[in-house]
Enzyme design. Structure first.
Site, PDB file in Angstrom:
ATOM      1  N   SER A   3     -21.655 -52.991  35.162  1.00 44.78           N
ATOM      2  CA  SER A   3     -21.238 -53.869  36.250  1.00 44.78           C
ATOM      3  C   SER A   3     -20.967 -55.254  35.690  1.00 44.78           C
ATOM      4  O   SER A   3     -21.548 -55.641  34.670  1.00 44.78           O
ATOM      5  CB  SER A   3     -22.322 -53.955  37.317  1.00 44.78           C
ATOM      6  OG  SER A   3     -23.378 -54.750  36.842  1.00 44.78           O
ATOM      7  N   LYS A   4     -20.082 -55.965  36.359  1.00 44.08           N
ATOM      8  CA  LYS A   4     -19.692 -57.274  35.842  1.00 44.08           C
ATOM      9  C   LYS A   4     -20.883 -58.212  35.767  1.00 44.08           C
ATOM     10  O   LYS A   4     -20.965 -59.062  34.907  1.00 44.08           O
ATOM     11  CB  LYS A   4     -18.594 -57.870  36.707  1.00 44.08           C
ATOM     12  CG  LYS A   4     -17.278 -57.227  36.372  1.00 44.08           C
ATOM     13  CD  LYS A   4     -16.106 -58.034  36.840  1.00 44.08           C
ATOM     14  CE  LYS A   4     -14.843 -57.291  36.382  1.00 44.08           C
ATOM     15  NZ  LYS A   4     -13.691 -57.505  37.147  1.00 44.08           N
ATOM     16  N   ARG A   5     -21.818 -58.036  36.711  1.00 43.81           N
ATOM     17  CA  ARG A   5     -22.934 -58.964  36.745  1.00 43.81           C
ATOM     18  C   ARG A   5     -23.937 -58.698  35.626  1.00 43.81           C
ATOM     19  O   ARG A   5     -24.502 -59.584  35.036  1.00 43.81           O
ATOM     20  CB  ARG A   5     -23.622 -58.911  38.104  1.00 43.81           C
ATOM     21  CG  ARG A   5     -23.395 -60.215  38.849  1.00 43.81           C
ATOM     22  CD  ARG A   5     -24.104 -60.302  40.164  1.00 43.81           C
ATOM     23  NE  ARG A   5     -24.143 -59.039  40.869  1.00 43.81           N
ATOM     24  CZ  ARG A   5     -25.219 -58.583  41.467  1.00 43.81           C
ATOM     25  NH1 ARG A   5     -26.335 -59.266  41.427  1.00 43.81           N
ATOM     26  NH2 ARG A   5     -25.193 -57.448  42.128  1.00 43.81           N
TER      27      ARG A   5
END
Ligand code: GLU
Length: 489
Positions: free
Chosen positions: A253-255
């Site tokens: 995930s980008k986070r």
């Protein structure tokens, strides 16, 4: 005549180039090279709200940095341009008109609110969300009436209840029951064609033979196959690349994960050849246990039948290991040049000194090359070669079971001997300091350990004689004197 193999990378410029997308680009590039085909770059910027020029620049920069040059694309136009969807509106128009008139599609006047309400009801009833088909039956006069009221319709494609089968180049035979899919929008109410439509029109007009794309697009493929049929166009072959997961099998995930090729990998000191090598192994399993592949090796060795159906695991330690390998292969001058921009950022004073003394920089870099895993470690690994003051605790100078005052005395004795040395070379230094150890009747460690800490402020460092020699007499003596002062405080 067109090549038999024409593949494309078709990113949407709605953010920085994701390293997962870069892997898609790589696999397409390798597939083209392997078969002497063409690698096309198409910028899918039809989403005017989310697409930005900065994102496109980042994508082009990222691909160029990796060395994945495209045969056709923006700035290197080929026969089937333009290669930016925003410049192809005229081309799409004809297809939009055809779909508007075709029995395979219809005008849909449902508003976003109505559609959201419908979805909510279905979810509450534990049904799969699917468009009800409400506007399917609108008559000519209904349409005329709604249009007169100023309502702008979308165009929806009619999905028939059939089973679509295709042979995925990677995942093998695929089967989709289309009765589970609702009719889908192909042209928005603003008149702009949507991704599913533009993507396949371009693939068709650009004579794309094979589409290799991420697995998240798998469910788009049966829809697009229906559209191809409706438009009477030939579909390419499709292959869906496995997902990339974290070692704990969670989704990337980008986070949670470093994701941008330029920001999180290039700017952190990963080398393009390491990224290529690492990304190739995200899903592709060579026949033997070989782990190191140059782009050239991959161009000949890559094959789709060795691409896995199951998810690939993103293991940053493996990337660090591969990066370290390529760092060790670098000629020292090249490595120093690669390190300089990092040094400029993390230690500007060291950067100025390094630029003024290129030979000294080469010596410093060569002493840490073996241990370096990323270029941005350059400051941490070489800080003690630059500047004057080191920041460390006096305790670090004192080996286990030794006394502070004794160590101060040993260092004084060492310092006195070092002062006498004219040629500050490793051999001379070793002879002298080993002589001092013998005179003091102590162990090597009791003198060499504190000298090493005095010179670097670190527990781990290169060998002490080489260090003294590279740092030079003046800097070395000052550092040893500083250590004595610290011990006597
Ligand atoms: N623009 C789409 C994306 O970035 C391309 C999908 C495809 O390769 O067909 O996901």
């Amino acid at each position: 005549m067109d090549e038999l193999v024409r593949v494309r990378f078709a990113p949407s410029p709605t953010g920085k180039l994701h390293f997962g997308s870069a892997r898609t680009a790589l696999f397409n590039y390798l597939f083209a090279k392997k078969f002497g085909g063409k690698f096309v770059l198409r910028i899918e910027d039809s989403d005017k709200v989310r697409s930005t020029p900065e994102s496109e620049i980042d994508i082009l920069e990222g691909l160029s940095w990796l060395g994945l040059s495209w045969d056709e694309g923006p700035m290197s136009d080929g026969r089937y341009g333009p290669y930016r969807q925003s410049e192809r509106a005229e081309i799409y128009k004809e297809f939009i008109d055809r779909m508007a008139e075709s029995k395979d599609a219809y005008y849909c006047f449902c508003s976003q609110e109505e559609l959201a309400e419908e979805r909510e009801k279905q979810e509450k009833a534990h049904q799969m969300p699917k468009y009800s088909g409400k506007c399917r039956g609108l008559s000519e006069s209904d349409i005329a009436g709604l249009t007169k009221e100023g309502k702008k319709p979308a165009i929806r494609f009619k999905v028939s209840d059939e089973v679509i089968e295709f042979d995925d180049l990677i995942k093998g035979p695929m089967k989709f029951d289309m009765s589970l899919f609702g009719d889908f929008v192909i042209v928005g109410s603003d008149g702009n064609p949507l991704f599913l439509l533009t993507n396949l029109i371009d693939d068709s007009l650009m004579k794309i033979s094979h589409v290799l794309r991420a697995e998240d697009h798998l469910s788009n493929t049966p829809k697009q196959l229906l559209l191809f049929k409706a438009l009477g166009l030939m579909a390419p072959e499709y292959g869906h690349l496995p997902l990339i997961l974290n070692p704990d099998k969670s989704k990337i995930s980008k986070r949670k994960n470093p994701a941008s090729l330029t920001e999180d990998f290039r700017d952190k000191g990963y080398l393009p050849e390491a990224m290529i090598n690492f990304m190739a192994l995200l899903g592709w399993h060579p026949a033997n246990d070989k782990e190191i592949f140059s782009l050239g090796d991959l161009e000949t060795e890559f094959s789709l039948d060795k691409v896995s159906k199951s998810p690939a695991i993103f293991d940053i330690q493996r990337l660090d290991y591969i990066n370290g390998y390529y760092i060790r292969q670098k000629k020292i001058g090249d490595l120093a040049n690669l390190c300089l921009p990092f040094m400029e950022k993390c230690n500007p004073a060291a950067f100025i000194e390094a630029q003024a003394k290129p030979e000294y920089l080469l010596q410093a870099v060569s002493m840490v090359q073996e241990r370096m895993k990323r270029l941005d470690e350059i400051c941490e690994l070489t800080h003690y070669f630059f500047g004057n003051d080191l920041n460390y605790d006096a305790e670090l100078l004192v080996p286990k079971n030794a006394k502070k005052s004794d160590i101060a005395n040993y260092l004084k004795a060492g310092l006195a001997e070092l002062q006498e040395i004219e040629i500050f070379g490793p051999d001379n230094l070793e002879k002298t300091l080993i002589g001092t150890v013998a005179k003091l009747k102590i162990t090597n460690g009791e003198l060499l350990w504190p000298i090493r800490v005095a010179l670097t402020g670190e527990k781990a460092s290169p060998g002490v004689f080489e260090l003294l020699s590279v740092l030079g007499k003046e800097r070395s003596l000052k550092r040893i004197q500083d250590a004595i002062t610290k011990l006597e405080k």
